[in-house]
Write an enzyme that holds these catalytic residues in place. Structure first.
Site, PDB file in Angstrom:
ATOM      1  N   GLU A 241       0.983  -0.747  -3.826  1.00  0.00           N
ATOM      2  CA  GLU A 241       1.396  -2.147  -3.796  1.00  0.00           C
ATOM      3  C   GLU A 241       2.762  -2.181  -4.457  1.00  0.00           C
ATOM      4  OE1 GLU A 241       2.516  -5.375  -4.351  1.00  0.00           O
ATOM      5  OE2 GLU A 241       1.011  -5.803  -5.875  1.00  0.00           O
ATOM      6  N   CYS A 275       5.538  -9.715  -7.722  1.00  0.00           N
ATOM      7  CA  CYS A 275       5.919  -9.044  -6.473  1.00  0.00           C
ATOM      8  C   CYS A 275       6.032 -10.047  -5.340  1.00  0.00           C
ATOM      9  CB  CYS A 275       4.933  -7.935  -6.145  1.00  0.00           C
ATOM     10  SG  CYS A 275       3.221  -8.438  -6.206  1.00  0.00           S
TER      11      CYS A 275
END
Ligand code: TXE
Length: 471
Positions: A241, A275
């Site tokens: 990720e 993110c």
């Protein structure tokens, strides 16, 4: 200095032989120490996890029960964990408490998740079933922006699926995760969850270690590449990720005042250290000035302070390197002709505080538009032609999340699904981050997904069981 929290290996504390400083981002000064795991100690953690796997893999009901107990323990520890998280990460205390609460929710979701058997054939000719087998030991590596919830995105599905784990938090934020390991000594069998801490080279030792069968990594794309290379040697399974440079595309029928609050918080939640934060806004020329001003007004008035200050909505950036990076990217944009409609500089106080910044008068090709800033500075870019805006939003190597803003929901959804990202949303950003929906990036934003049954299956290998019918 705070007490040195211990690493958890094989269900008990591992004595600390070396330690490193942890910095308080609100002062820039060390305020605690964390254990620096030696290679020998890492071997012990891996061995403990491998031994625990033999029995942990066998009993799904026992695992569900343990996850429920872990959730209760975590819920009961919010008053100690949240302040630790605020101290090391910088985020406001209410956000730290929310992070603990979300971690509890993830544990409960996976404890309660029903996993139906996948029987493909059961008739007079025979039987065929697809099974999901746990992998073994998972090496989990997490970053400093959301230390607890991002660890829980790994712990809950990996353990529920029958794996055991060695977890390493970021050296910038090791304390709350170490405390989590200590807390779970009471509720998980020894060796099921081992927590070690150390500087970056410890991460590389973990990914190269022969014991783990899977690496689950959240962090930068650059480090993710190194992790993938390291995993290739013995074909470890991999979930990555990585970062994002998420666009928000505003359509010409949107009302700047109506959308400004949600758009602002889509970008500035956790001080932009997220993110999936909005990292660039594409606005039609007709709305451009109004939207910039609506966002700037919010940036100028949001309260930035230490995480423990009453009413603080944003804290400092987490670490010196990130503070320097945001400062550099904003300075570069201003140097190339951008205007700071709000902010544009660090706050004049100790620690890593930066004024919430809205940048206008810039376009693609400027570093802060093309690169992930991961901080409280948002570029707003004018567009004339929607197709061109969509193409620019899709440019670059990232594809994590995206959003489209318009009162015409069908039109917005049509534009949203033209954006190349793992999650797209209408009139909100990041709504799909839930335990039951898959989260993962397109292009270089990641590999595989976390959350939901999709995330759980990432901690398994498929096994087909067949037999002939009795004749
Ligand atoms: O991340 P790293 P950093 C982005 C953000 C930020 C940049 C750098 O743009 O500016 O990354 O942050 C461990 N093998 N994101 O340097 O290095 C490290 O100890 C294995 C986006 O802190 O990726 C830590 O535990 N592991 C991101 C973890 O990797 C290694 C969140 C992440 O550190 C390693 C954070 C190695 N060779 C930053 N080197 C997101 N996706 O949300 C380091 N580590």
């Amino acid at each position: 200095m705070h007490r040195i929290p211990q690493m958890t290996v094989g269900g008990s504390a591992l004595p600390t032989t070396a330690a490193f400083d942890v910095i308080d981002p609100a002062t820039g000064e060390p305020f605690a120490q964390a254990p620096d795991c030696t290679p020998d100690q890492l071997d012990r953690a891996m061995t403990a996890a491998a031994e625990a796997f033999r029995t942990w893999r066998r009993d799904d009901d026992a695992r569900r029960d343990c996850l429920r107990k872990a959730a209760d323990a975590l819920e009961g520890a919010v008053d100690t964990l949240a302040p630790l998280l605020t101290a090391e990460q910088g985020k406001p205390l209410k956000d730290a408490r929310e992070e603990v609460g979300n971690s509890v929710a993830w544990l409960r979701y996976y404890a309660d998740l029903d996993l139906p058997r996948e029987i493909v054939q059961d008739d007079e000719r025979g039987y065929a079933e697809v099974l999901h087998r746990p992998l073994g030991v998972v090496a989990a590596i997490t970053p400093w922006n959301y230390p607890l919830i991002l660890a829980m995105w790994k712990i809950a599905p990996a353990l529920r699926a029958g794996n055991t784990m060695v977890l390493k938090p970021s050296p910038h934020t090791p304390l709350a995760t170490l405390a989590l390991g200590e807390l779970f000594q009471q509720v998980l069998p020894p060796g099921v969850l081992n927590v070690v801490s150390g500087r970056d080279p410890l991460g590389a030792l973990m990914t190269a270690h022969p014991v783990p069968r899977k690496i689950s990594f959240t962090g930068s794309t650059a480090t993710g590449r190194q992790v993938a290379r390291s995993a290739a040697d013995d074909i470890k399974r991999l979930t990555l990720e990585l970062g994002g440079n998420d666009p928000a595309v505003v359509l010409d029928d949107a009302d700047p005042q109506e959308i400004a609050d949600l758009l602002f918080w889509g970008a500035f939640t956790n001080n932009g250290q997220l993110c999936l934060a909005v990292k660039r806004v594409y606005a039609p020329e007709s709305l451009y000035d109004d939207l910039v001003e609506a966002l700037a007004e919010r940036a100028r008035t949001v309260r930035v302070d230490t995480g423990t200050a009453e009413g603080a909505l944003l804290g400092p950036l987490n670490n010196r390197a990130q503070f320097d990076r945001v400062s550099e990217l904003v300075a570069d944009a201003l140097h190339h002709g951008a205007t700071a409609a709000a902010g544009g500089a660090p706050l004049d106080r100790p620690g890593y505080f930066y004024a919430p910044t809205i940048l206008s008068g810039l376009s693609d090709g400027t570093r802060i538009v093309d690169e992930e800033q991961f901080g409280p500075a948002l570029p707003v870019i004018a567009y004339r032609d929607l197709d061109d805006a969509v193409e620019r939003a899709n440019s670059g190597d990232h594809g994590l999340t995206a959003s489209v803003w318009s009162p015409d929901l069908d039109r917005a959804a049509e534009v949203a699904t033209r954006l190349d990202a793992g999650q797209v949303a209408v009139n909100v950003h990041g709504l799909g981050v839930r335990p039951d929906l898959p989260f993962g990036g397109h292009k270089q934003s990641g590999l595989g997904v976390e959350n939901g049954t999709w995330g759980l299956h990432g901690y398994t290998d498929l096994q087909v069981l067949t037999r002939l019918a009795k004749s």
